[in-house]
Design a protein around this motif. Sequence first.
Motif, short mmCIF file in Angstrom:
data_model
loop_
_atom_site.label_atom_id
_atom_site.label_comp_id
_atom_site.label_asym_id
_atom_site.label_seq_id
_atom_site.Cartn_x
_atom_site.Cartn_y
_atom_site.Cartn_z
N SER A 90 -4.71 -0.05 -3.27
CA SER A 90 -3.73 -0.67 -2.26
C SER A 90 -2.46 -0.54 -2.67
N PHE A 91 -2.25 -1.10 -4.20
CA PHE A 91 -0.99 -1.05 -4.88
C PHE A 91 -0.47 0.21 -4.82
N PHE A 92 -1.00 1.21 -5.12
CA PHE A 92 -0.61 2.53 -5.21
C PHE A 92 -0.09 3.14 -3.83
N LEU A 93 -0.99 2.70 -2.95
CA LEU A 93 -0.73 3.50 -1.62
C LEU A 93 0.66 2.93 -1.19
N PHE A 94 0.91 1.44 -1.10
CA PHE A 94 2.02 0.98 -0.61
C PHE A 94 3.18 1.20 -1.50
N LEU A 95 3.11 1.58 -2.71
CA LEU A 95 4.30 1.92 -3.52
C LEU A 95 4.76 3.30 -3.00
#
Length: 419
Positions: A90-95
């Motif tokens: 989720s972190f890298f998706l929104f990044l």
Amino acid sequence: MSWWRFLPFGDRELRQWSLEARLLHWLTLLWIALGLVVLFSASFPVGLAETGDGLYYFTRQLLWLALGWVGFQLFLRLPLGRSLQLAIPSFFLFLLLIWATRLPGVGTTVMGATRWISLGSFQLQPSEMIKPFLVLQAAWVFSSWRRLHLKARCFWLAAFALTLLGILIQPNLSTTALCGITLWLMALGAGLPLAPLLLTATSGLGLAVLSISINEYQRRRVMSFLNPWADAMGDGYQLVQSLLAVASGGVFGAGYGFSQQKLSYLPIQHTDFIFAVYAEEMGLLGCLLLLALLGAYGWLGMRVVNQARHPLIQLTALGATVIMLLQALINIGVAIGILPTTGLPFPLFSYGGSSMMASLAIAGLLIRCAREAQQAEIIHFAAVTGTTRLSRFQGKRPHTASVVSLRPKRLKRSSSRQP
């Protein structure tokens, strides 16, 4: 699992939670209810003027609340270890989505800032949605800092730096500052060396000054903050109207629904300046009660930090408490003129789907930390050597390796009683 457990008052296991978890749960519900009441009053005139439906923004906010409630219940009920497994993708998706706003045809520009991605009639703001996952990931990184390999440390520091840089160039200085301060305080709470932290803080201030000097609208906001009355019908208009609204409230307020400044005088009164409408209608006493609610929320959050027996829980609770309270206080500071005008919404008050869903997810994380904060210690007896090992978090033995992988392992439970 029965569906009624997901209703605000339907969970019969609530009485089995710790005192802090129960109080945080009730304060969150009170915060949500008060926010809806204030939004109904603040958004009715603008909804009527823009769409012909005074309930336009309120009904849409109820939809965002329903969607955000799913995330709230997810983080509230999942063990923290499971939430950590969701944090990395989720972190890298929104990044990626933060940086995708810079692509032509992808990002949507509103009032000079490209912070949104249009998904039909819904505008997603990745810089808001990344907040709960940023807190989770930072908590794991900083709690494992001394066991992380140098390459892993550099990798995660670069990821956090890319996050802040991507938000800064949208441009969105206020959210960059909020996330940066939260990360800095979490690193400080984890016991990282003070000298690098001071260097990081100095660099952050330098970037803020550089951003203000480059972006003309940010520079004009700072100048109008210093003396809004010098251009009361221009750059200082928002702040002047907000100050008039707050001052008009007096001690007891004009009464619910009787704000005059929300009638086409105060701009964006249902989002960034919703506190000004609240102050005008509820007065000084209402403002003190709201500050008391925020103070109680912060006090309970710090109790969870102090009572937690594992650094991961401590840092997650610290990050969740800081990001909720600091954002609310910045919004209040802007409305009363002690901070320059920003685009930060008031958590659980201001209209906005991304803000509502992110705030509910963070609130759910904090309550989950309160539920896991006081788990019993378990002593493991080695059958061969006769020695004992003490584990303090979820029945997992202390790590002996000096290198930790980039991906957190799944945490096991240590208590037979559900927190």
